[in-house]
Structure formats: structure tokens, C-alpha cells
Design a protein around this motif. Structure first.
Motif, PDB file in Angstrom:
ATOM      1  N   LYS A  43      32.864  49.598  44.196  1.00 53.84           N
ATOM      2  CA  LYS A  43      33.000  49.227  42.778  1.00 53.84           C
ATOM      3  C   LYS A  43      34.336  48.568  42.472  1.00 53.84           C
ATOM      4  CE  LYS A  43      32.503  51.211  38.151  1.00 53.84           C
ATOM      5  NZ  LYS A  43      32.220  52.455  37.388  1.00 53.84           N
ATOM      6  N   GLU A  44      35.422  49.117  42.992  1.00 57.11           N
ATOM      7  CA  GLU A  44      36.751  48.564  42.689  1.00 57.11           C
ATOM      8  C   GLU A  44      36.905  47.148  43.243  1.00 57.11           C
ATOM      9  OE1 GLU A  44      41.507  49.565  43.447  1.00 57.11           O
ATOM     10  OE2 GLU A  44      39.972  50.989  44.098  1.00 57.11           O
ATOM     11  N   LYS A  45      36.457  46.948  44.491  1.00 53.50           N
ATOM     12  CA  LYS A  45      36.542  45.608  45.089  1.00 53.50           C
ATOM     13  C   LYS A  45      35.629  44.629  44.346  1.00 53.50           C
ATOM     14  CE  LYS A  45      38.001  46.778  49.780  1.00 53.50           C
ATOM     15  NZ  LYS A  45      37.663  46.734  51.228  1.00 53.50           N
ATOM     16  N   LEU A  46      34.459  45.109  43.942  1.00 56.42           N
ATOM     17  CA  LEU A  46      33.520  44.256  43.199  1.00 56.42           C
ATOM     18  C   LEU A  46      34.158  43.758  41.906  1.00 56.42           C
ATOM     19  CD1 LEU A  46      30.651  43.070  42.891  1.00 56.42           C
ATOM     20  CD2 LEU A  46      29.993  45.213  41.768  1.00 56.42           C
ATOM     21  N   LEU A 288      44.517  40.611  51.260  1.00 51.59           N
ATOM     22  CA  LEU A 288      43.656  39.672  50.547  1.00 51.59           C
ATOM     23  C   LEU A 288      43.339  40.163  49.133  1.00 51.59           C
ATOM     24  CD1 LEU A 288      41.035  38.522  53.233  1.00 51.59           C
ATOM     25  CD2 LEU A 288      42.597  37.043  51.958  1.00 51.59           C
ATOM     26  N   PHE A 289      43.007  41.446  49.005  1.00 51.24           N
ATOM     27  CA  PHE A 289      42.642  41.948  47.685  1.00 51.24           C
ATOM     28  C   PHE A 289      43.848  42.016  46.747  1.00 51.24           C
ATOM     29  CE2 PHE A 289      38.578  42.844  49.563  1.00 51.24           C
ATOM     30  CZ  PHE A 289      37.709  42.713  48.487  1.00 51.24           C
ATOM     31  N   ASN A 294      45.607  38.783  41.616  1.00 54.51           N
ATOM     32  CA  ASN A 294      46.555  37.985  40.836  1.00 54.51           C
ATOM     33  C   ASN A 294      45.806  37.211  39.746  1.00 54.51           C
ATOM     34  OD1 ASN A 294      48.429  36.215  39.794  1.00 54.51           O
ATOM     35  ND2 ASN A 294      49.075  35.386  41.772  1.00 54.51           N
ATOM     36  N   PRO A 295      46.063  37.508  38.473  1.00 53.99           N
ATOM     37  CA  PRO A 295      45.323  36.833  37.392  1.00 53.99           C
ATOM     38  C   PRO A 295      45.597  35.336  37.314  1.00 53.99           C
ATOM     39  CG  PRO A 295      47.119  38.150  36.495  1.00 53.99           C
ATOM     40  CD  PRO A 295      47.025  38.494  37.948  1.00 53.99           C
ATOM     41  N   SER A 296      46.601  34.853  38.045  1.00 53.95           N
ATOM     42  CA  SER A 296      46.904  33.422  38.055  1.00 53.95           C
ATOM     43  C   SER A 296      46.189  32.686  39.183  1.00 53.95           C
ATOM     44  CB  SER A 296      48.423  33.204  38.192  1.00 53.95           C
ATOM     45  OG  SER A 296      49.112  33.793  37.114  1.00 53.95           O
ATOM     46  N   LEU A 297      45.418  33.440  40.012  1.00 54.50           N
ATOM     47  CA  LEU A 297      44.688  32.807  41.126  1.00 54.50           C
ATOM     48  C   LEU A 297      43.338  32.297  40.629  1.00 54.50           C
ATOM     49  CD1 LEU A 297      44.644  32.273  44.261  1.00 54.50           C
ATOM     50  CD2 LEU A 297      43.398  34.442  44.458  1.00 54.50           C
TER      51      LEU A 297
END
Length: 438
Positions: A43-46, A288-289, A294-297
Motif C-alpha cells: 500500500k505505501e509503495k502504491l 528509488l522510492f 520527491n514532489p518535484s519529480l
């Protein structure tokens, strides 16, 4: 008109590639809806992947509706394509697949040998359940399977599920074509390799560049110190004798079968110095995660290319694009033989060039198996059938037979030791195996 794609295993680190592939092809393959699906443990990765995918889509200005959910059956409603990229048990299970065989002197690898067998044991029942849902909820959808071991899983679904619109994909033929293009200083789009064999055991029979046969040139250059492997396989090179004697273009996974001693030594050394490949990947995934968060990605990061399955979106997305548009172009996929290789059963799944139509792949006849590798391919196909049988039956003796008949084990006492330890290690993911043997 809507086109809906459901990505099962949506929390995978590979998902940004498939999102990028859909965005890049949107003019020809106008996907309107993408649903990312995962399980509670993911769930968290999703959530992280979903937010990154949303930013990628917003930046692209493509009219794609994105959502993510843990409710698979709800997600499947009205799906046109279902992409599968799951890992039952996660990287922790992969680590056991690698560690346990290595501890007994056998190669530990996620899709070959004992590790590959157990990945199939864990995966096939789960994907058979998915295929049943697809057949009930969206019977016209194509399942595009990237879950390894891709060939074995695809054959299990085609033979033992009610859903027959299943195609397996792998990035190895893609890598071989691009590596060959580099060797020949050619454009990959101009290179055609005539493939013969099966997933992770496929050979290049002929190499053409713009229709000109350049097989001999490639084979001559390959018998040097060229790097010819994806990120997850360290290249050991091929001897001039092996290349000349077989007269075939090997794939990187053939190292496990034809350089077994050297690969085992390398893997043991790497294991002692850096841990298993799974543990290396766990560190890479953490990195990677962090990047994905990063909200700027707004794009797929370059770091994803360090993962061994990188670039598969060009395979999976090109396949879906060609089916949707009935392109009738040539792509290499895992599908039913239907006489393309006359030496193998009609219903065997092979990895071969196909014409891709809106009715699916049409295998292109590639002729008889080369005599130099015929015996190896017969053995591997028989071994795959044993793995599928054991995955479904849950019978201990079926599992043991699959283990002992694998060329990377082929030891009647050692196979049992490794089998018993892996059954115990993965018991929570193997409910079909009631007996643990004697």
C-alpha cells in the motif's frame, strides 16, 4: 471510446516506465484510464508510485484518468489490457531463493535453478486466480505477463486457466537486439534477430540489419570481451570455440547453464562481499522510492535503469499498441508454439518472433531446433512442464522431480535438501504443498 489498462503490481518500482511508455505512445495508443492495483503489503509503495504517475501524466497534458486501489476485482471492470508485474513474497522471498541454494553449493538466482522454481511455485497459483477474475470480469482483455519466470507462468495460464488471451513478455530479446545493434554500430530499429527457444533459454539463429544477413559478423565480434548483459547479470564473455561450435547468438542467461562453475564462483564471491542480488536490489529500491517521493519529480528517473528489468515498457507498451492498432509488425513474445518450432509440442509456450495483430500474436515459423542445442532445449521444456505440474498439484514428488531435473541442480540428494529448506522458508506462500516429504 475508452481504453483501460490495469497494472497488477502497480506499486512496483518498474511502474514509472510503463506510465512513460503509455504517455509516449498516446497519439497512437490513446489510453483513457489507468488503474494501479496492489495488495495491502504494498500500500505505501502504491501510494508513492500513484502520486509520481499522476505528476507524470499532468506534466504530459495527456487526457488519462489515473487511480490506484487494493480492490482488484473492482479495478478489472471494463479493462482492455491487464499488465502483471508481481513478486509474491517480495524481495525478502527472492533473498531466500538466492541464499538457500548458494549455502548448499548451487546457483541461487531469481528465475533460474531452485530460485526460479520456487518463484514459479509461489506465483502460478496467484496468477491463475487473477486469470479467473479477468475471464469473469473483463473476458475480452489481454493479459500482458511480465512476471517471472515469464515463459513458465505464461504457459501455466494458457494451459490451466479459462482465459486464453495471455501473452508473455521479457526484456532479454530487447536487450539482445540493442546490444547487437551496438556491436554492429547500427540502429536497433534496423536489427532483426531470428529467435528460437524459450524464455531465458532463447538463442539468436540469424541476425539481419535492413534485411542483410550479418550473423557471421556478430558472432565473430561476440567471441571477444564485449559486455552483452543487462544490469542484473555480470558478463563473463564467451569463448571463440563456444560461439563457433554452436553457431548461435546466446542470451545472457545462458551463462548459468554453460558457465555454471564460473558463475557459481562469481556469485559466492559477490554474496560474501555484498550479499545476494536481492539485498543489493533492496538498497536500490529504497533509494528509488526516496527519489519517487520527491514532489518535484515529474519523470522516470535515470536511476531506474540500474534495475535488471529496465526498459520493459518498450516491450509491453509496444505490444499493446500493436494489438490495439492491428499493426501486424514483428515482435518477440512468449506464446503458444502452433508449429513455429516443429520439434516442440504445438501447445508449448516458446519465445519467438510473431506478427502482432488485434487477435494477438501469430508465431512466425523458425524451423527445426539447431542440432547443437536441441537436447538442451528439450530438457528445459520438459523441466518447465514439471514445474507447472508441481505448482498446481502441490505434490512433493512432483516438486522434487522438477528440482532434480533442473540442469543447475541435477543432484538427487542435494535437490532434496534445497527443496526441503525452501519449502519451509516459503511455507506461508505455498498453501498447495501440504506434505513436506520424508
Amino acid at each position: 471510446m475508452t481504453v483501460k489498462l490495469v497494472v497488477v503490481g502497480g506499486g512496483s518500482s518498474y511502474t514509472p516506465e510503463i506510465i512513460e511508455g503509455i504517455i509516449r505512445r498516446h497519439d497512437s495508443f490513446p489510453v483513457t484510464d489507468i488503474v494501479l492495483v496492489d495488495i495491502e503489503a504494498g500500500k505505501e509503495k502504491l501510494e508513492i508510485i500513484g502520486n509520481l504517475a499522476q505528476r507524470m501524466i499532468e506534466k504530459s497534458n495527456k487526457p488519462i484518468n489515473l487511480s490506484w486501489t487494493l480492490d482488484r476485482r473492482e479495478a478489472l471492470k471494463q479493462a482492455d489490457f491487464v499488465s502483471t508485474q508481481i513478486r509474491v513474497g517480495g524481495l525478502a522471498a527472492r533473498s531466500k531463493d538466492e541464499r538457500i541454494p548458494l549455502s548448499h553449493g548451487f546457483i541461487g538466482q531469481e528465475t533460474n535453478g531452485a530460485g526460479g522454481i520456487f518463484k514459479a511455485f509461489r506465483t502460478i497459483p496467484v496468477l491463475l486466480d487473477l486469470a479467473k477474475d479477468v475471464h469473469e470480469i473483463c473476458p475480452n482483455a489481454w493479459i500482458i505477463n511480465f512476471t517471472n519466470p515469464a515463459g513458465i507462468v505464461t504457459e501455466a495460464l494458457l494451459k490451466h486457466s479459462p482465459h486464453k488471451k495471455v501473452i508473455g513478455v521479457c526484456n532479454i530479446p530487447y536487450n539482445m537486439r540493442h546490444s547487437t545493434a551496438e556491436i554492429l554500430d547500427a540502429d536497433p530499429n534496423d536489427v532483426l534477430i531470428e529467435f528460437i527457444g524459450m524464455n531465458h533459454f532463447v538463442f539468436g539463429k540469424k541476425v539481419y540489419v535492413n534485411g542483410i544477413d550479418r550473423t557471421k559478423e556478430v558472432l565473430e565480434k561476440l567471441s571477444g570481451d564485449l559486455d552483452y548483459s543487462p544490469a542484473n547479470i555480470v558478463n563473463l564473455g564467451w569463448s571463440k570455440t563456444f560461439i563457433e561450435a554452436t553457431g548461435l547468438l546466446p542470451n545472457p542467461y545462458h551463462q548459468y547453464y554453460f558457465q555454471t562453475k564460473e558463475v557459481l564462483e562469481k556469485d559466492v564471491k559477490a554474496f560474501k562481499e555484498n550479499g545476494t542480488r536481492a539485498e543489493v536490489v533492496q538498497n536500490l529500491e529504497t533509494s528509488l522510492f526516496n527519489i519517487y517521493s520527491n514532489p518535484s519529480l515529474y519523470e522516470k528517473p535515470k536511476e531506474l535503469e540500474e534495475r535488471g528489468g529496465a526498459f520493459y515498457s518498450d516491450v509491453a507498451c509496444s505490444l499493446m499498441d500493436s494489438i490495439y492498432n492491428n499493426k501486424q509488425d514483428v515482435q518477440t513474445v512468449n506464446t503458444i508454439n502452433n508449429g513455429a518450432i516443429p520439434d516442440l509440442p504445438e501447445d508449448a509456450v516458446i519465445e519467438v518472433n510473431c506478427m502482432i495483430t488485434n487477435n494477438g500474436p501469430k508465431p512466425i515459423s523458425v524451423g527445426a531446433l539447431p542440432h547443437t542445442v536441441k537436447g538442451h532445449i528439450y530438457q528445459m521444456k520438459a523441466f518447465e512442464e514439471l514445474v507447472i505440474r508441481a505448482s498446481i498439484s502441490g505434490d512433493y514428488n512432483d516438486a522434487y522431480t522438477a528440482m532434480v531435473m533442473n540442469p543447475l541442480l541435477a543432484n538427487e540428494k542435494g535437490s532434496k535438501v534445497v527443496l526441503d529448506e525452501l519449502l519451509e522458508a516459503h511455507k506461508s506462500y505455498l498453501p498447495q504443498f501440504k506434505s513436506r516429504g520424508n
